[in-house]
Design an enzyme around this catalytic site. Structure first.
Site, PDB file in Angstrom:
ATOM      1  N   LYS A  39       0.842  -1.205   0.000  1.00 38.11           N
ATOM      2  CA  LYS A  39       0.000   0.000   0.000  1.00 38.11           C
ATOM      3  C   LYS A  39       0.878   1.257   0.000  1.00 38.11           C
ATOM      4  CE  LYS A  39      -0.297  -0.395   5.048  1.00 38.11           C
ATOM      5  NZ  LYS A  39      -1.130  -0.907   6.165  1.00 38.11           N
ATOM      6  N   ARG A 143     -10.296  -0.077  16.030  1.00 37.56           N
ATOM      7  CA  ARG A 143     -10.208   0.824  14.896  1.00 37.56           C
ATOM      8  C   ARG A 143     -11.178   0.266  13.859  1.00 37.56           C
ATOM      9  NH1 ARG A 143      -4.444   1.332  11.926  1.00 37.56           N
ATOM     10  NH2 ARG A 143      -5.177  -0.723  11.346  1.00 37.56           N
ATOM     11  N   TYR A 271      17.940  28.879   8.981  1.00 36.43           N
ATOM     12  CA  TYR A 271      16.741  29.491   9.562  1.00 36.43           C
ATOM     13  C   TYR A 271      16.769  29.429  11.084  1.00 36.43           C
ATOM     14  CZ  TYR A 271      14.375  29.648   5.041  1.00 36.43           C
ATOM     15  OH  TYR A 271      14.015  29.921   3.761  1.00 36.43           O
ATOM     16  N   MET A 323      13.651  23.655   3.010  1.00 36.23           N
ATOM     17  CA  MET A 323      12.873  22.941   1.994  1.00 36.23           C
ATOM     18  C   MET A 323      13.756  22.235   0.968  1.00 36.23           C
ATOM     19  SD  MET A 323       9.827  24.235  -0.525  1.00 36.23           S
ATOM     20  CE  MET A 323       8.827  24.947   0.752  1.00 36.23           C
TER      21      MET A 323
HETATM   22  C1  LIG Z   1      -0.329  -1.936   6.782  1.00 35.83           C
HETATM   23  C2  LIG Z   1      -0.877  -3.224   7.236  1.00 35.83           C
HETATM   24  C3  LIG Z   1      -0.052  -4.354   7.329  1.00 35.83           C
HETATM   25  C4  LIG Z   1       1.451  -4.294   7.183  1.00 35.83           C
HETATM   26  O1  LIG Z   1       1.997  -3.796   8.392  1.00 35.83           O
HETATM   27  P1  LIG Z   1       3.576  -3.745   8.657  1.00 35.83           P
HETATM   28  O2  LIG Z   1       3.691  -3.298  10.064  1.00 35.83           O
HETATM   29  O3  LIG Z   1       4.101  -2.710   7.697  1.00 35.83           O
HETATM   30  O4  LIG Z   1       4.114  -5.085   8.391  1.00 35.83           O
HETATM   31  C5  LIG Z   1      -0.654  -5.566   7.610  1.00 35.83           C
HETATM   32  N1  LIG Z   1      -1.990  -5.660   7.844  1.00 35.83           N
HETATM   33  C6  LIG Z   1      -2.795  -4.579   7.797  1.00 35.83           C
HETATM   34  C7  LIG Z   1      -4.245  -4.742   8.068  1.00 35.83           C
HETATM   35  C8  LIG Z   1      -2.281  -3.335   7.519  1.00 35.83           C
HETATM   36  O5  LIG Z   1      -3.075  -2.260   7.497  1.00 35.83           O
END
Ligand SMILES: *Cc1c(COP(=O)(O)O)cnc(C)c1O
Length: 381
Positions: A39, A143, A271, A323
């Site tokens: 993702k 969640r 800065y 930046m």
């Molecule tokens: C993002 C995610 C993972 C992967 O998690 P990592 O800590 O990066 O291995 C696995 N399962 C779900 C449901 C996630 O949202």
């Protein structure tokens, strides 16, 4: 006409390291199905190139996961051989329709999503499509996930449909990255109890562990593991680096020294005038800043590595990250403008863990990777 110009900041993406890390997942979770989590543009590494690299190494029953439908649609152009799981599931009726037509796997984590499916079925009579549903249970993260009573009802209803397709029972840990945290134990217990209460669920595949569970909770591996961050060479475990788990960094973020200034004792740099030179000293200006995704919040003293005069030197940041550039203390380093600088990753036989920089920035390497901007050119090796 466009001309080729050298990027001021870039990231080398090491495909061999990625495959090494996948092999490490298989070593830690032998015989388990692997759902590679790519993702958020493969955590900033470039999802298409990574999918292409991973594809030949995925087993028959392995998958890839993304968060959203639009990510799944994009990924499906490259990843044609394995199913794609949408971790967030459908948002509305339109998404439900597309997901079912495309045959994606999806998580069902809310009663509302069950209603979306019911609605779809009421509008589309005839042959049932494959329902590749990952039922997500709330075991303590609070969640996304179904609570026990809703789970029971949805499970019975799904069973009664006799629809073809894959079914997985899944949940997600809140604290697996903290060794020995009680909630991780509670969540395993809840997962086992909740799934035990579902008639006929004994033969349904289960998936509980992301990277931290894969590394620290072997009893929670179940049937399918879901590695994300560890594929990229980072340890999710508090206080650990990837090397501690036998992982190799995939991303190496680099830039160059643009110029070197001789600054007088007592003068300040950058800065806010936050760094004051304790003596006459050389300050190097490096062509990367928060506009490239390097975190602004790291303090003076945060290390970079510089390849100068055939050797590798560690230099501390001096002054605030801006930046487009950042500044480093070059005392004792025979550096020249044009010399390469490593912000994190691996180069010239040395490693600067992203975890080290994340700690300095008060965040985790996940966020550093996701914040890399389009100004950083990705080179695949
Ligand atoms: C993002 C995610 C993972 C992967 O998690 P990592 O800590 O990066 O291995 C696995 N399962 C779900 C449901 C996630 O949202």
């Amino acid at each position: 006409m466009t001309t080729m110009v050298k990027p001021h900041s870039w990231a080398d993406i090491d495909r061999q390291a990625l495959l090494h890390n996948l092999a490490r997942v298989r070593e830690l979770a032998p015989g388990k199905r692997v759902c590679t989590v790519i993702k958020a543009n493969a955590y900033g590494h470039g999802v298409h190139a990574l999918a292409e690299t991973l594809m030949p190494r995925l087993g028959d029953k392995d998958l890839a996961a993304v968060a959203t439908l639009s990510e799944a649609l994009a990924l499906s152009e490259t990843l044609t051989t394995h199913p794609i799981l949408i971790l967030r599931g459908p948002l509305d009726a339109e998404e439900m329709d597309l997901i079912l037509h495309k045959g994606f796997h999806w998580t069902l984590h809310s009663v509302r999503q069950a209603d979306l499916l019911k609605h779809w079925l009421s509008q589309n009579s005839g042959k049932l499509p494959a329902l590749n549903i990952w039922l997500k249970l709330n075991t303590g993260m609070n969640r996304l996930g179904l609570y026990t009573s809703d789970l029971q009802q949805i499970w019975h209803w799904l069973q009664s449909l006799y629809a073809p397709g894959a079914r997985v029972l899944m949940s997600h840990f809140a604290t697996a990255d903290e060794t020995g945290h009680a909630l991780a134990q509670t969540q395993q217990l809840n997962f086992n109890q909740m799934t035990a209460s579902l008639p006929g669920a004994q033969n349904t595949a289960r998936s509980l562990s992301a990277s931290a569970g894969i590394i620290a909770l072997p009893r929670a591996h179940h049937d399918i593991v879901r590695p994300g961050i560890m594929l990229y060479g980072v340890s999710p475990m508090e206080g650990h680096n990837g090397a501690d788990e036998g992982l190799l960094p995939v991303m190496s973020l680099k830039s160059r020294l643009l110029t070197i200034n001789q600054i007088k004792a007592g003068e300040t740099v950058g800065y806010g005038a936050s760094y004051q030179c304790p003596e006459d000293m050389p300050i190097g200006v490096v062509g990367i800043g928060y506009g490239d995704g390097y975190p602004r919040h790291v303090p003076s003293g945060t290390p970079v590595l510089i390849h100068a005069a055939g050797k590798v030197w560690q230099a501390p940041l001096a002054g605030r990250v801006s930046m487009d550039v950042l500044t480093v203390d070059l005392r004792g380093i025979p550096a020249q403008p044009g010399d390469e600088v490593l912000l994190w990753g691996q180069a010239w036989g040395n490693t600067l863990p992203a975890e080290t920089i994340a700690l300095q920035a008060g965040t985790i390497a996940y966020e550093l990777f996701c914040q890399i901007t389009s100004r950083v050119k990705l080179f695949y090796r």
